[in-house]
Every structure is written in structure tokens, then in C-alpha cells.
Design a protein around this motif. Structure first.
Motif, PDB file in Angstrom:
ATOM      1  N   UNK A  36       0.818  -1.216   0.000  1.00  0.00           N
ATOM      2  CA  UNK A  36       0.000   0.000   0.000  1.00  0.00           C
ATOM      3  C   UNK A  36       0.848   1.260   0.000  1.00  0.00           C
ATOM      4  N   UNK A  37       2.018   1.209   0.628  1.00  0.00           N
ATOM      5  CA  UNK A  37       2.853   2.412   0.712  1.00  0.00           C
ATOM      6  C   UNK A  37       3.235   2.896  -0.676  1.00  0.00           C
ATOM      7  N   UNK A  38       3.726   1.986  -1.530  1.00  0.00           N
ATOM      8  CA  UNK A  38       4.093   2.394  -2.892  1.00  0.00           C
ATOM      9  C   UNK A  38       2.847   2.714  -3.711  1.00  0.00           C
ATOM     10  N   UNK A  39       1.739   2.003  -3.457  1.00  0.00           N
ATOM     11  CA  UNK A  39       0.498   2.267  -4.183  1.00  0.00           C
ATOM     12  C   UNK A  39       0.005   3.687  -3.908  1.00  0.00           C
ATOM     13  N   UNK A  40       0.056   4.101  -2.659  1.00  0.00           N
ATOM     14  CA  UNK A  40      -0.411   5.439  -2.310  1.00  0.00           C
ATOM     15  C   UNK A  40       0.572   6.533  -2.748  1.00  0.00           C
ATOM     16  N   UNK A  41       1.830   6.177  -2.958  1.00  0.00           N
ATOM     17  CA  UNK A  41       2.821   7.172  -3.369  1.00  0.00           C
ATOM     18  C   UNK A  41       2.767   7.451  -4.869  1.00  0.00           C
ATOM     19  N   UNK A  42       2.162   6.547  -5.621  1.00  0.00           N
ATOM     20  CA  UNK A  42       2.059   6.761  -7.061  1.00  0.00           C
ATOM     21  C   UNK A  42       1.084   7.896  -7.360  1.00  0.00           C
ATOM     22  N   UNK A  43       1.307   8.565  -8.473  1.00  0.00           N
ATOM     23  CA  UNK A  43       0.370   9.605  -8.896  1.00  0.00           C
ATOM     24  C   UNK A  43      -0.968   8.959  -9.232  1.00  0.00           C
ATOM     25  N   UNK A  44      -2.030   9.572  -8.730  1.00  0.00           N
ATOM     26  CA  UNK A  44      -3.360   9.025  -8.986  1.00  0.00           C
ATOM     27  C   UNK A  44      -3.714   9.235 -10.449  1.00  0.00           C
TER      28      UNK A  44
END
Length: 376
Positions: free
Chosen positions: A135-143
């Protein structure tokens, strides 16, 4: 063995995955609550989807994910004002989000579920912390897309302590426009701090008509005894599908036929049922026999304790339950037996004792119990 060769832990054998489910049956109240929150513009970040297994929680999570990822974040007033608030979660198959979700290629969604063991040969028994840390990398990606991110945890009950603590950190400070759906069959087992950071959405067991429709959608042919199947399955589509694939209704009827003869055990029938659990091919039959015997004993105890008939699973069942459990004293005897009988059989199977012998011994215990029960 590659990850692709392993079964999906959140898919029922022989049935479509919840992400492929077109319609959700019997959960209008839950959908209405979610839509009401969405339409107010105050959508909680965390949702705890609670209720018995197999009643549509995962199907709802995927349905809500499609809706959130396909619905624009800001409605354009345009010349004629804002469009009306959505009245359902329906998203047409033509929307590009739909095929991406089915293919698990939608960048706006992160699915947390049990992954492979470190050796890659089988699925892990729990959701490990490595899965949640994605989730950490998922949330850090640009939406991308409409700017929303959706997380589905299926199911939260399976997280080990480290995974649960890692998820709690994400729930404490979720990014803007992120929504997390935690599917929980036993929410009381989750960390209180996780529960406190989620809005609870409760799902109810399905009635016979909704269960029939859900089974047909999943590709199963509902039986004529639909009301009995709904009662035996506890309103769960997943349980009903397993019962249909293993002739659970037929086996339950055979078990009641065995109980009908007590306290004079029908030994040929007992041996026939026990022999069906033998060997590698009988493993599923052994588990099903124990589960259905648990159900029968629970219904016996409840009938004697309350004196109130339950909806019948098979014809003339209540007369049998009333005869074997005529009052509270008899109910206590069946309840005491239920607390230990099938558990002993499961422990015996775990140490490789003969399943047929274990099953037949259970039937002998039923016979001994029936012979000692008080008459009233």
C-alpha cells in the motif's frame, strides 16, 4: 510454482470471482447506506464490510470499486446545472474501468489478499505484512483516472498481527481520495483501533429468492428445494454453492434418516455414510459430514431449548427434532455432545486416523446419547 499457477484465495471453486459478478442481490440496504454517504460528499476513507461468509461482501466491494473509479470526482455544473446524484452503483460494461478491474490491471485499485508462501509452492494461510506494505508504494504513485484510489482487503480476518498493524498505520493517515474496503467475516477479531477507524456496513444473509438469483448468476442450477437449501446454507451464496456441488442436501437428508432410527442405530446406513468418507477421495465428504452433523446437532439443541420450530430443511424434519429433543434437558444433552463430538473427529483426522472409523464412531455416540436422554 509461479504465482499465476496458484488458485485465487478469494475465489470459490467453480464460481466466478466477485470482481466478475454483474449484480448484487439482497443487499439493497447496504448499497443505499453507501450511496447516501457518497452523495453527501463525506465518504469515509475506511469501510468495514461485516457479515457471514459468502453473502455478497466481496461482490459489493468490487461493485463499489467500479463505481468509485468510474464516477467523476467533481460534477460539472455545465449549462443546465449539476447532474442528479447517482441512485445506484451500476456501471456499464462499456466503461474502460470494468475490463481493467476484471484483468486486475486497473492502476487505481490495490487488492490485498493471501499471497504465496516464501517457497512459492502454495498459498499462505494468512495475509502477511509484505502484502499490506504494498500500500505504501500504491499510495505514493500519482493518482490516475479520476484521481481516486481504492483498496480491497479480502479478507481482513486473515491478516497476521504484523499485517494488521501495518494496515492500521495506513488507516490512520490515508491519502486524500482513497477508500479502503475491509471484508470481515468475524470483525470482532480485528484490532479495536482498526474497527474504530472504519464505518461498519453490515450485510444480511440472503432469503430464498435472492439466493436463487445469485446462484443462477454464478452458473449454478438452483434445486427444487430452494427454501431448504437457503436454510441449510444460512443465506450464504458461497455455502449454498458448495452444498450444491457436493450434494449437501442429499447428505443432510441421509443424516436425518440416520437420526430417525435412534436409539436403534441403522448400522447399514451408518456404515454406508462412513465408508463414503474414506481415502483421499473422501476428504471433502468427511468435512461436509462433520459440518452437516454440527448443523443437525445445533438444530436439535435449539428445538428442545426453545420449543419453537425452525424452518424445515427437509420434509418432516421438525417432527424428528421434537421427538429427539422434547425439552430443555434433552437440549442440554445434545448441546454438550455438539460441543465435543465433531471436534474430536477433526482432531483425529489431523493425526491421520481412519476417517471412516472416526465417522462411524460419531454415529455410535449419537446412538448412545439418544438412549440416555430424558423423555422431557
Amino acid at each position: 510454482m509461479s504465482d499465476d499457477a496458484l488458485p485465487e484465495p478469494d475465489r470459490l471453486d467453480g464460481a466466478p470471482h466477485p470482481r466478475e459478478t454483474a449484480a448484487l442481490f439482497g443487499q439493497n440496504a447496504a448499497e443505499a447506506q453507501f450511496l447516501a454517504a457518497f452523495n453527501t460528499g463525506r465518504l469515509p476513507h475506511g469501510w468495514l464490510l461485516s457479515g457471514p461468509k459468502g453473502i455478497g461482501k466481496a461482490s459489493f466491494a468490487w461493485r463499489a470499486a467500479r463505481f468509485l473509479l468510474a464516477t467523476p470526482m467533481v460534477q460539472d455544473d455545465g449549462l443546465f446545472g449539476a447532474p442528479p446524484a447517482p441512485a445506484s452503483l451500476d456501471i456499464g460494461d462499456e466503461h474502460p474501468v470494468v475490463p481493467r478491474l476484471k484483468a486486475l490491471s486497473e492502476p487505481g485499485l490495490c487488492l490485498i489478499r493471501r499471497g504465496p508462501r516464501p517457497d512459492g509452492k502454495a498459498l499462505s494461510d494468512v495475509i502477511r505484512v509484505e502484502e499490506v506494505r504494498r500500500l505504501k508504494s500504491f499510495f505514493q504513485m500519482s493518482a490516475g483516472g479520476n484521481g481516486r484510489r481504492v483498496v480491497i482487503v479480502d479478507c481482513a480476518d486473515e491478516m497476521n498481527p504484523n499485517a494488521a498493524n501495518a494496515l492500521l498505520k495506513e488507516l490512520e493517515e490515508p491519502p486524500a481520495d482513497a477508500v479502503l474496503f475491509l471484508i470481515a467475516h468475524r470483525p470482532s477479531g480485528l484490532l479495536p483501533t482498526i474497527r474504530s477507524r472504519c464505518r461498519v456496513l453490515r450485510f444480511q444473509p440472503l432469503g430464498a429468492d435472492d439466493l436463487r438469483a445469485a446462484l443462477q448468476q454464478a452458473g449454478f442450477a438452483p434445486p427444487p428445494e430452494m427454501a431448504g437449501l437457503a436454510e441449510l446454507a444460512g443465506g450464504s451464496v458461497g455455502t449454498a454453492a458448495r452444498l450444491l456441488s457436493q450434494d449437501g442436501l442429499g447428505l443432510y437428508a441421509d443424516l436425518l434418516r440416520l437420526l430417525q432410527g435412534l436409539p436403534r442405530l441403522d448400522r447399514p446406513l451408518a456404515l454406508q455414510l462412513a465408508d463414503a468418507t474414506a481415502g483421499k477421495q473422501g476428504e471433502d465428504r468427511f468435512d461436509l459430514t462433520l459440518n452437516l452433523l454440527d448443523t443437525a446437532l445445533a438444530r436439535l439443541a435449539r428445538r428442545g431449548a426453545s420449543g419453537i420450530p425452525s424452518p424445515e430443511i427437509v420434509q418432516d424434519e421438525d417432527a424428528l427434532l421434537a421427538r429427539l429433543s422434547p425439552g430443555p434437558l434433552a437440549a442440554r444433552g445434545w448441546a454438550d455432545l455438539a460441543a465435543s463430538l465433531t471436534q474430536r473427529a477433526r482432531r483425529g483426522r489431523a493425526v491421520n486416523l481412519d476417517p471412516a472409523a472416526l465417522t462411524f464412531d460419531m454415529f455410535l455416540e449419537l446412538d448412545r446419547q439418544a438412549a440416555t436422554l430424558p423423555a422431557a
